[in-house]
Design an enzyme around this catalytic site. Structure first.
Site, PDB file in Angstrom:
ATOM      1  N   SER A 134       0.990  -1.241   0.012  1.00  0.00           N
ATOM      2  CA  SER A 134      -0.086  -0.054  -0.018  1.00  0.00           C
ATOM      3  C   SER A 134       0.930   1.357   0.120  1.00  0.00           C
ATOM      4  CB  SER A 134      -0.959  -0.175   1.246  1.00  0.00           C
ATOM      5  OG  SER A 134      -1.388   1.060   1.361  1.00  0.00           O
ATOM      6  N   TYR A 159      -2.283  -0.443  10.110  1.00  0.00           N
ATOM      7  CA  TYR A 159      -2.853  -0.845   8.656  1.00  0.00           C
ATOM      8  C   TYR A 159      -1.417  -0.738   7.674  1.00  0.00           C
ATOM      9  CZ  TYR A 159      -4.239  -1.111   3.694  1.00  0.00           C
ATOM     10  OH  TYR A 159      -4.227  -1.639   2.404  1.00  0.00           O
TER      11      TYR A 159
END
Length: 343
Positions: A134, A159
């Site tokens: 990401s 995350y």
């Protein structure tokens, strides 16, 4: 080829599975089908794959198995029985903001589950593992555009930390077991069939319900919005381009994006950041309705801007996204109105 796609009922995974089958690959898709958002949308995506393949003259096959990556025994059996050629790992607990309140929910899927995938690939001679990372891993880095050759040791959400952990775990397996692995740092993927917790669906829902929308950082966020079809094309090109060692890599001046092991990291983005307010205005145009905006400060865990340097991906697989934000949001708006029967 026989390809495992994890997260096959997800936004990216369902579209990827469809395109791989259409070019003739045999795909086994797994997904836990959890209730992080409406299971009915996940089931509709799987139905779309079946309908697309039924209407196609030339295609591979698709089989779906409901499975949890964190189930060690089930994952071992899956790899041993199926003997995959390649693996695309898209299964993950997603969402930066959700990780602020529920950090531990990211450990089972994004770290434990990924370890089971690495073990399955290691023991069953998988030729190439590609996995979703990401743009959030860039964290406190303010050097623009974000480059895979930059240091990314300062994530600001669990995350992001879990995605960085995956990159490090993959490198260990590439180094110790010569397993070719490639990580893709996605930059704000959008388009038809996306998740209800993503910006476009949240905004569209509020607009049609006559509710205000929360616009963080006063709409000054700049995001490298990347259309789903461009993302999937990039993934397929990377799957076909098996990671190779960098023979010029030096431990004296280590390159964070490559290794003497068969391990690579790429950004995959549009390389054209757009301000959030412009993004919203484009959505309003194609929905034919105006949003009431609730302007708010930057939220914890969010980075103000994302901007991908995709030079390595262009050079190695000739990847070049072609969908404009105008075209992509128009496609999303048409899908949203048809799927939810509004407007």
């Amino acid at each position: 080829m026989k390809i495992l796609v994890t997260g096959a009922a997800g936004f990216i995974g369902s579209k990827l599975s469809e395109q791989l089958c259409l070019r003739g690959d045999d795909v086994v898709g797994i997904d836990i089908l959890n209730d992080y958002y409406a299971v009915s949308l996940k089931e509709a995506r799987l139905q779309r794959i079946e309908e697309t393949l039924s209407a196609s003259d030339q295609s591979g096959t698709f089989r779906f198995i409901k499975m949890d990556l964190a189930d060690k025994n089930a994952m071992e059996q899956l790899f041993a029985i199926e003997q995959f050629d390649k693996v695309m790992n898209l299964a993950a607990q997603a969402g930066v903001r959700y990780s602020i309140e529920n950090p531990l929910s990211y450990v089972d899927s994004n770290i434990v589950g990924f370890a089971h995938i690495l073990e399955g690939c290691r023991h069953n001679k998988v030729k190439h593992l590609v996995y979703a990372s990401s743009s959030s891993v860039y964290g406190l880095n303010e050097s623009m555009p974000f480059s895979v050759h930059d240091n990314v040791d300062h994530p600001i959400s669990l995350y992001a930390a879990s995605k960085k952990s995956g990159e490090l775990m993959a490198h260990t397996y590439s180094h110790l077991y010569r397993l070719p692995t490639t990580g893709l740092r996605f930059f704000t993927v959008y388009g038809p069939w996306d998740r209800p917790d993503m910006a476009l669906q949240k905004f569209a829902k509020a607009i049609f319900e006559g509710k205000s929308i929360d616009v963080y950082n006063y709409g000054k966020h700049r995001r490298d919005f990347t259309y789903i079809d461009d993302i999937v094309e990039g993934i397929i090109r990377v799957l076909d381009n098996v990671a190779q060692p960098n023979l010029n890599w030096s431990g004296q001046s280590p390159d964070p994006a490559s290794s003497p092991a068969p391990w690579r990291i790429y950004n995959i983005g549009n390389q054209q950041p757009v301000e959030l307010l412009t993004y919203i205005e484009t959505l309003e145009k194609h929905l034919g309705k105006t949003a009431e905006k609730n302007l708010l400060p930057l939220q914890p865990g969010d980075v103000p801007d994302t901007y991908a340097n995709v030079e390595d991906l262009v050079n190695d697989v000739n990847y070049k996204p072609s969908t404009t934000v105008e075209e992509g949001i128009k496609n999303f708006a048409n899908w949203y109105k048809a799927y939810y029967k509004v407007g």
